[in-house]
Design a protein around this motif. Structure first.
Motif, PDB file in Angstrom:
ATOM      1  N   GLY A 197      -5.420  -1.486   3.189  1.00 17.68           N
ATOM      2  CA  GLY A 197      -5.926  -0.564   4.191  1.00 17.68           C
ATOM      3  C   GLY A 197      -5.628  -0.957   5.635  1.00 17.68           C
ATOM      4  O   GLY A 197      -6.477  -0.793   6.509  1.00 17.68           O
ATOM      5  N   THR A 212      -0.262   1.023   8.279  1.00 23.30           N
ATOM      6  CA  THR A 212       0.379   1.560   7.081  1.00 23.30           C
ATOM      7  C   THR A 212       0.734   3.034   7.211  1.00 23.30           C
ATOM      8  O   THR A 212       1.855   3.454   6.882  1.00 23.30           O
ATOM      9  CB  THR A 212      -0.530   1.339   5.857  1.00 23.30           C
ATOM     10  N   ASP A 268       0.814  -1.213   0.000  1.00 23.97           N
ATOM     11  CA  ASP A 268       0.000   0.000   0.000  1.00 23.97           C
ATOM     12  C   ASP A 268       0.851   1.269   0.000  1.00 23.97           C
ATOM     13  O   ASP A 268       0.481   2.268  -0.622  1.00 23.97           O
ATOM     14  CB  ASP A 268      -0.940   0.006   1.206  1.00 23.97           C
ATOM     15  N   LYS A 309       0.433   2.814  -3.503  1.00 25.25           N
ATOM     16  CA  LYS A 309      -0.504   3.896  -3.175  1.00 25.25           C
ATOM     17  C   LYS A 309      -1.933   3.595  -3.649  1.00 25.25           C
ATOM     18  O   LYS A 309      -2.662   4.498  -4.065  1.00 25.25           O
ATOM     19  CB  LYS A 309      -0.026   5.216  -3.782  1.00 25.25           C
ATOM     20  N   ASP A 310      -2.316   2.322  -3.587  1.00 27.87           N
ATOM     21  CA  ASP A 310      -3.657   1.971  -4.067  1.00 27.87           C
ATOM     22  C   ASP A 310      -4.628   1.611  -2.945  1.00 27.87           C
ATOM     23  O   ASP A 310      -5.795   1.292  -3.203  1.00 27.87           O
ATOM     24  CB  ASP A 310      -3.578   0.811  -5.064  1.00 27.87           C
ATOM     25  N   GLU A 311      -4.144   1.665  -1.685  1.00 29.56           N
ATOM     26  CA  GLU A 311      -4.982   1.370  -0.515  1.00 29.56           C
ATOM     27  C   GLU A 311      -5.719   0.034  -0.660  1.00 29.56           C
ATOM     28  O   GLU A 311      -6.849  -0.134  -0.228  1.00 29.56           O
ATOM     29  CB  GLU A 311      -5.984   2.499  -0.272  1.00 29.56           C
TER      30      GLU A 311
END
Length: 322
Positions: A277, A281, A268, A272-274
């Protein structure tokens, strides 16, 4: 000064018709492990077996109406030995990766509750034997020990365990990395999360004394005994939506329950795409960002970064126990 390597070079000319001869010769050259450096110019290492293989191939070309010649050569300008070695590594890398992918699919099927490899209908032994024969065939023309060979060996060993009915361990760091020890691992400089994580994984699970080298050129060509990661055309790099850290864990068959959540955090931050979640993080990203600001040099950044990854790994280990 290091003397250039000596090679066998086949230069041939094949009539445009029939097409069958051209295809036959191309397949034959693939089978013996030759690589093309130009159209109709193929190279192999200077060995007696290679000489015999190319001689038989040339005989087939001549019998089909073509012509050609075999030479012993050294490359002193233009194409370098390192570039030729890279061609051999890339050819075998593609072969191994295809095998690893098929074995990984089989491992996923056999690990599920829906498929038992010992069931006669599944034909587990036959499937494993087929993959082993392919591995043997690839290894026979892997003249310069491509790094992916070790990952393929580990993948098939994992299948053997499932076939034998061995229970899967929660943590499996089998000492199957002999081919990867003593190597120099190369990646891009200006380390951040994915390259730091991979460097930590190499030192912790693969080779505790591994040499790590950071270079500015993203298209760096590896020298003998070097393995590239998280860089253009590297032996280990992003695949699909997986970051390099995830790819290395899968390819090296490192089964450790703490690496699962750790890889999700790395994924993540890097992509940077979550996707996952995880609550850890954001805080870990802040620590890494501060690390970069405090330590501009890659070696200092690596040493401090390893401590951060050790701590997060210990945290996930404790979570599992509790």
């Amino acid at each position: 000064m290091v003397q250039p390597k000596k090679w066998l070079v086949l230069i041939h000319q094949i009539p445009p018709k029939p097409d069958a001869l051209r295809v036959k010769i191309w397949r034959r050259l693939q089978q013996v492990g030759a690589v093309a450096i130009k159209q109709s110019v193929y190279v192999m290492p200077l060995t007696e077996q290679a000489r015999e293989d190319l001689s038989w191939t040339l005989r087939q070309i001549v019998e089909g109406g073509g012509d050609g010649s075999i030479s012993e050569a050294r490359f002193v300008q233009g194409l370098s030995d390192e570039q030729i070695l890279a061609l051999f590594h890339n050819a075998r890398k593609a072969d191994y990766e295809k095998l690893i992918q098929e074995a990984g699919t089989l491992y996923a099927q056999w690990s599920s509750q829906e498929s038992d490899p010992r069931d006669p209908a599944v034909k587990g032994p036959a499937q494993l034997s087929r993959l082993q024969r392919r591995l043997d065939d690839i290894s026979a023309i892997d003249f310069f020990r491509t790094p992916e060979r070790a990952a393929a060996d580990l993948q098939l060993k994992a299948l053997e365990k499932l076939l034998a009915g061995a229970p899967a361990a929660d943590t499996d760091t089998v000492d199957g990395f002999a081919d990867l020890k003593g190597k120099t691992w190369v990646t891009r400089g200006n380390l951040f999360v994915d390259r730091l994580a991979c460097s930590w994984l190499i030192r912790r699970f693969v080779d505790g004394k591994a040499a790590l080298k950071f270079v500015p050129d993203p298209e760096y060509l590896p020298q003998t005994n070097e393995i590239r990661f998280d860089m253009f055309d590297g032996e280990y790099t992003h695949q699909g939506d997986l970051c390099t850290f995830e790819v290395m864990i899968q390819r090296l068959q490192i089964r450790d329950h703490a690496l699962g959540p750790l890889s999700e955090v790395v994924h993540d931050i890097d992509l940077k795409d979550e996707k996952f979640g995880r609550s850890e993080t954001f805080g870990f990203n802040a620590l890494l960002t501060g690390l970069v600001a405090e330590h501009p040099g890659d070696n200092e950044r690596m040493n401090e970064g390893f401590r951060l990854f050790d701590n997060l790994y210990a945290y996930f280990n404790r979570q599992k126990r509790e």
